[in-house]
Design an enzyme around this catalytic site. Sequence first.
Site, short mmCIF file in Angstrom:
data_model
loop_
_atom_site.label_atom_id
_atom_site.label_comp_id
_atom_site.label_asym_id
_atom_site.label_seq_id
_atom_site.Cartn_x
_atom_site.Cartn_y
_atom_site.Cartn_z
N ARG A 43 72.42 22.53 35.88
CA ARG A 43 71.30 23.46 35.99
C ARG A 43 70.53 23.11 37.26
NH1 ARG A 43 73.57 26.21 32.84
NH2 ARG A 43 72.77 27.19 30.93
N GLU A 57 66.29 28.83 40.86
CA GLU A 57 67.20 29.96 40.67
C GLU A 57 66.56 31.01 39.74
OE1 GLU A 57 71.32 30.28 38.22
OE2 GLU A 57 71.24 28.63 39.65
N HIS A 105 76.30 30.11 40.91
CA HIS A 105 76.25 29.73 39.50
C HIS A 105 77.43 30.32 38.72
CE1 HIS A 105 73.33 28.73 35.94
NE2 HIS A 105 74.58 28.43 35.65
#
Length: 378
Positions: A214, A239, A258
């Site tokens: 993450r 993000e 991602h």
Amino acid sequence: MSEPVIVVDDAISHATQALAGLGRLHCLPAVDITGERLAALRAALLVVRSVTRVDASLLDCARQLRFVGTATAGTDHLDIPALAARGIAVASAAGCNARAVAEWVVGALAFVEHQLPEPVRCGPVGVVGFGNVGSRLTPLLRRLGHEVLVCDPPLARRGAQAEAFVSFSELWRRCPIVSFHVPLIHEGRDATWAYVDRESPAVAGPKLLINTSRGGVIRERALDRPDVVAAILDVWDGEPALAPARLSDPRLLLASPHVAGYSLEAKLAATRMMHEAVCAQLGRAPSWTGQDALPRVLATSKDPSSLLEVNDFIDFVGDDARVRALAGLPGPARAAAFEQLRRGYQLRREFRSWRIPRERAPAPKLQAWLQTVGFELT
């Protein structure tokens, strides 16, 4: 008795086939999955991706909800205490994309190998987190000839025997490549938010950092340490609002939107897990596996006469170019474009799905790499 209303993010692969027979299905874009919309639909079951924050404010509106599932391995976008307080059942797709992420990491290392400074090429690889991904990546790296050190404080405290775990400070000191595979945890003894900043290891030799977990695990500040000389980023601090300066950082060897876990196999596994969880919630037997959506044999190449490259299987070149191009967009447009890269991503196939003619990989070293990571050579 009326059919239960099921709301699902329309970007979840094969969700219609998996869930349509279980209730009145509404497939919505993530931006439309709000508490107000769920209340208007009287939704009883909700299936989301990581872009939807299911928190107390959403739940206070959507009072009919009795189940929330996320077709993702991580759950940091779900307010678990708020869900528990309301008696709402929760399910995730933990482990669904573990193989895909592990393959992405070894593919990325092979892709950037020629760009790595010599000191970074020599020495152990450090794997932070020995969960679903880390426990797959570690033996794969070892089969490829790497020495690997693993850090996982919670497992180490529980006396897990799978690995001889080391501390993060030792891993940082000894490993020129450090790859993060931890859930995002903001508080407590095992917090992973701003991992490097929290641990504050002493400056060591030059490092390549890899983050596929993450974005909040590796904050911008950590990437600017003097011992971080290179980075591979699939996830990003802040993000989807990526920092333009980071996208033009010469130390950024590879950028990705991602999607490290975005294989067809992983997506179908996640949807199957959601199907099974919804069935369990409704007291029904599972009836969908998704296996019919997986071709048994995948074409080897558009050009069967060309020699193989890693980029034939994972579009590192295209992904990197598309992410870097976001730097030229204003903030809100940049965030929207990043999300669109994810929504419209062409799912790749995992290595085990490929059958490769040996003549396309004549070099013994390449053949050995392909077979080690899971390809079938014919």
